[in-house]
Scaffold this motif. Structure first.
Motif, PDB file in Angstrom:
ATOM      1  N   MET A 280      -8.078   8.014  -2.777  1.00 19.00           N
ATOM      2  CA  MET A 280      -7.596   6.164  -2.209  1.00 19.00           C
ATOM      3  C   MET A 280      -6.361   6.477  -0.861  1.00 19.00           C
ATOM      4  O   MET A 280      -6.687   5.586  -0.374  1.00 19.00           O
ATOM      5  CB  MET A 280      -6.539   5.828  -3.108  1.00 19.00           C
ATOM      6  CG  MET A 280      -6.730   5.591  -4.360  1.00 19.00           C
ATOM      7  SD  MET A 280      -7.916   4.219  -4.480  1.00 19.00           S
ATOM      8  CE  MET A 280      -6.569   2.802  -4.285  1.00 19.00           C
ATOM      9  N   LYS A 281      -6.403   7.512  -0.092  1.00 16.03           N
ATOM     10  CA  LYS A 281      -5.795   7.682   0.589  1.00 16.03           C
ATOM     11  C   LYS A 281      -5.973   6.893   1.562  1.00 16.03           C
ATOM     12  O   LYS A 281      -5.532   6.414   2.771  1.00 16.03           O
ATOM     13  CB  LYS A 281      -5.079   9.230   1.351  1.00 16.03           C
ATOM     14  CG  LYS A 281      -4.800   9.479   2.240  1.00 16.03           C
ATOM     15  CD  LYS A 281      -4.004  10.669   2.870  1.00 16.03           C
ATOM     16  CE  LYS A 281      -3.316  11.716   3.952  1.00 16.03           C
ATOM     17  NZ  LYS A 281      -3.128  12.403   3.882  1.00 16.03           N
TER      18      LYS A 281
ATOM     19  N   LYS B  10       2.201   9.701  -5.811  1.00 21.55           N
ATOM     20  CA  LYS B  10       1.929  10.534  -5.615  1.00 21.55           C
ATOM     21  C   LYS B  10       3.553  10.852  -6.520  1.00 21.55           C
ATOM     22  O   LYS B  10       2.910  11.768  -7.715  1.00 21.55           O
ATOM     23  CB  LYS B  10       3.013  10.512  -4.520  1.00 21.55           C
ATOM     24  CG  LYS B  10       2.046  10.831  -3.629  1.00 21.55           C
ATOM     25  CD  LYS B  10       1.470  12.114  -2.789  1.00 21.55           C
ATOM     26  CE  LYS B  10       2.330  13.342  -2.814  1.00 21.55           C
ATOM     27  NZ  LYS B  10       1.385  14.374  -2.492  1.00 21.55           N
TER      28      LYS B  10
ATOM     29  N   LYS C 144       1.095  -1.538  -0.173  1.00 21.57           N
ATOM     30  CA  LYS C 144      -0.343   0.180   0.096  1.00 21.57           C
ATOM     31  C   LYS C 144       0.827   1.372   0.313  1.00 21.57           C
ATOM     32  O   LYS C 144       0.784   2.303  -0.824  1.00 21.57           O
ATOM     33  CB  LYS C 144      -0.785  -0.212   1.441  1.00 21.57           C
ATOM     34  CG  LYS C 144      -2.063  -0.926   1.016  1.00 21.57           C
ATOM     35  CD  LYS C 144      -3.149  -0.960   2.794  1.00 21.57           C
ATOM     36  CE  LYS C 144      -2.579  -1.438   3.194  1.00 21.57           C
ATOM     37  NZ  LYS C 144      -3.668  -1.088   4.560  1.00 21.57           N
TER      38      LYS C 144
ATOM     39  N   LEU D 237      -6.098  10.409  -5.113  1.00 22.23           N
ATOM     40  CA  LEU D 237      -4.590  10.255  -3.976  1.00 22.23           C
ATOM     41  C   LEU D 237      -6.008  10.833  -3.050  1.00 22.23           C
ATOM     42  O   LEU D 237      -6.098   9.771  -2.049  1.00 22.23           O
ATOM     43  CB  LEU D 237      -3.879  11.248  -4.471  1.00 22.23           C
ATOM     44  CG  LEU D 237      -2.105  10.578  -4.778  1.00 22.23           C
ATOM     45  CD1 LEU D 237      -1.579  11.906  -5.154  1.00 22.23           C
ATOM     46  CD2 LEU D 237      -1.941   9.719  -4.395  1.00 22.23           C
TER      47      LEU D 237
ATOM     48  N   LEU E 180      -5.604   3.650   1.590  1.00 22.33           N
ATOM     49  CA  LEU E 180      -3.670   2.513   1.298  1.00 22.33           C
ATOM     50  C   LEU E 180      -2.826   3.651   2.788  1.00 22.33           C
ATOM     51  O   LEU E 180      -1.799   2.347   2.705  1.00 22.33           O
ATOM     52  CB  LEU E 180      -2.790   3.815   0.301  1.00 22.33           C
ATOM     53  CG  LEU E 180      -4.080   3.607  -1.323  1.00 22.33           C
ATOM     54  CD1 LEU E 180      -3.408   4.197  -2.354  1.00 22.33           C
ATOM     55  CD2 LEU E 180      -3.369   2.116  -1.880  1.00 22.33           C
ATOM     56  N   HIS E 181      -3.778   4.533   3.569  1.00 23.28           N
ATOM     57  CA  HIS E 181      -2.781   4.484   5.092  1.00 23.28           C
ATOM     58  C   HIS E 181      -3.812   3.552   6.053  1.00 23.28           C
ATOM     59  O   HIS E 181      -3.547   4.019   6.910  1.00 23.28           O
ATOM     60  CB  HIS E 181      -2.816   6.757   5.491  1.00 23.28           C
ATOM     61  CG  HIS E 181      -1.749   6.798   3.979  1.00 23.28           C
ATOM     62  ND1 HIS E 181      -1.763   8.287   4.531  1.00 23.28           N
ATOM     63  CD2 HIS E 181      -0.914   6.327   3.239  1.00 23.28           C
ATOM     64  CE1 HIS E 181      -0.789   8.617   3.444  1.00 23.28           C
ATOM     65  NE2 HIS E 181      -0.452   7.363   3.046  1.00 23.28           N
TER      66      HIS E 181
ATOM     67  N   TYR F 237       1.273   3.743  -2.843  1.00 25.75           N
ATOM     68  CA  TYR F 237       0.221   5.293  -2.184  1.00 25.75           C
ATOM     69  C   TYR F 237       2.323   6.672  -2.816  1.00 25.75           C
ATOM     70  O   TYR F 237       1.724   7.533  -3.453  1.00 25.75           O
ATOM     71  CB  TYR F 237       0.720   5.489  -1.140  1.00 25.75           C
ATOM     72  CG  TYR F 237       0.227   7.032  -0.549  1.00 25.75           C
ATOM     73  CD1 TYR F 237      -1.331   7.104  -1.542  1.00 25.75           C
ATOM     74  CD2 TYR F 237       1.020   7.911   0.234  1.00 25.75           C
ATOM     75  CE1 TYR F 237      -1.602   9.294  -0.880  1.00 25.75           C
ATOM     76  CE2 TYR F 237       0.640   9.283  -0.108  1.00 25.75           C
ATOM     77  CZ  TYR F 237      -0.212   9.550   0.018  1.00 25.75           C
ATOM     78  OH  TYR F 237      -0.875  10.824  -0.528  1.00 25.75           O
TER      79      TYR F 237
END
Length: 286
Positions: free
Chosen positions: A280-281, A244, A236, A277, A284-285, A240
């Motif tokens: 999805m953050k 970026k 993940k 982003l 992914l975090h 990410y």
């Protein structure tokens, strides 16, 4: 038949019957006993001992009594499912012990609970000041539920307006060095994928005590040898970082080109990537 042999056979029979009856009564009989269930458990245990040791000809009456106790217990549980009045009669109601930071002494006396016992229960919930409690309620099971005042509640992502990914149950795919095929297929994976992942992190199947796969298909491994450190999955984080980098490249291309049409296209793509982003953050975090 000799007495010792008869007692042995009856004991084995009692264990078998007791196991079947306990399965009929259900798990709640073990995990969270009401007052009636507590009495039922003691009585069934005494009757089982009677069946094991009574050498008279009427020992079978103990089995009949066991069946009656279990039938009554199941009947009462059925009535509790159908009627709140029966639930209140059998299990009693919840009692408010603290309201708005104020201890309700009359309710405390009603439940035969001392102030020391109340404070002890609060400390078990990591609460050390009565004034921090909005509500404290004694449940029918005897456990005390605590709701802190709003200013003393822990901060959660919801308070900060942050969206987080939903939590899904991880699947245990290896246990005691053996692959469990059913959990593996539940997440849509197979043994070939598992073998590839184990090879990537440099461990063999025989050295794995427990391995679990989360909803994002990341493998977490615990080895028999606690001195060996296994790298944690970084899929993940890597994804990410890649997204970026794509965003940064699009912005750079937009700044570098002199073609207005291309510049507009790169800027639009960079804006779309920023939106991706943002969405999805939380995933992914997680």
């Amino acid at each position: 038949m000799q007495d010792w042999l008869e007692v042995t056979l009856r004991t084995l029979l009692s264990i078998f019957v007791l196991f079947l009856l306990t399965k009929l009564v259900g798990k709640r009989q073990i995990s969270q006993l009401s007052f009636f269930e507590y009495i039922t458990g003691i009585s069934i245990g005494n009757l089982a001992a009677y069946v094991s040791l009574d050498l008279e000809a009427t020992w079978y009456l103990g089995l009949i009594s066991l069946g009656v106790w279990v039938a009554v217990s199941i009947g009462i549980e059925f009535l509790q499912l159908k009627s709140k009045k029966v639930r209140d009669l059998i299990d009693s109601k919840a009692t408010v012990l603290i309201k708005g930071g104020k201890v309700l002494e009359d309710n405390l006396k009603k439940e035969r609970l001392t102030s020391d016992e109340l404070l002890e229960q609060l400390r078990k919930k990591d609460v050390f000041r009565v004034a921090d409690v909005e509500f404290a309620i004694m449940e029918p099971s005897g456990d005390i539920s605590v709701l802190l005042t709003r200013e003393n509640q822990p901060i959660t992502p919801a308070h900060l307006g942050i969206k987080v990914a939903p939590e899904h149950e991880p699947q245990t795919v290896i246990m005691d060095g053996k692959i469990l095929d059913e959990p593996l297929s539940t997440v849509g994976l197979n043994r070939r994928w598992l073998a590839t992942e184990l090879e990537t992190i440099g461990v063999t199947l025989e050295n794995v005590y427990i391995a679990q796969v989360d909803a994002y298909r990341q493998l977490y491994v615990d080895l028999y040898d606690d001195h060996i450190k296994v790298p944690q999955p970084q899929l993940k984080a890597e994804l990410y970082a890649l997204l970026k980098k794509i965003e940064a490249d699009l912005e750079l291309f937009g700044l570098s080109t002199k073609n207005k049409e291309a510049k507009h296209m790169y800027e639009r793509c960079a804006q779309e990537m920023r939106q991706v982003l943002k969405e999805m953050k939380p995933l992914l975090h997680h």
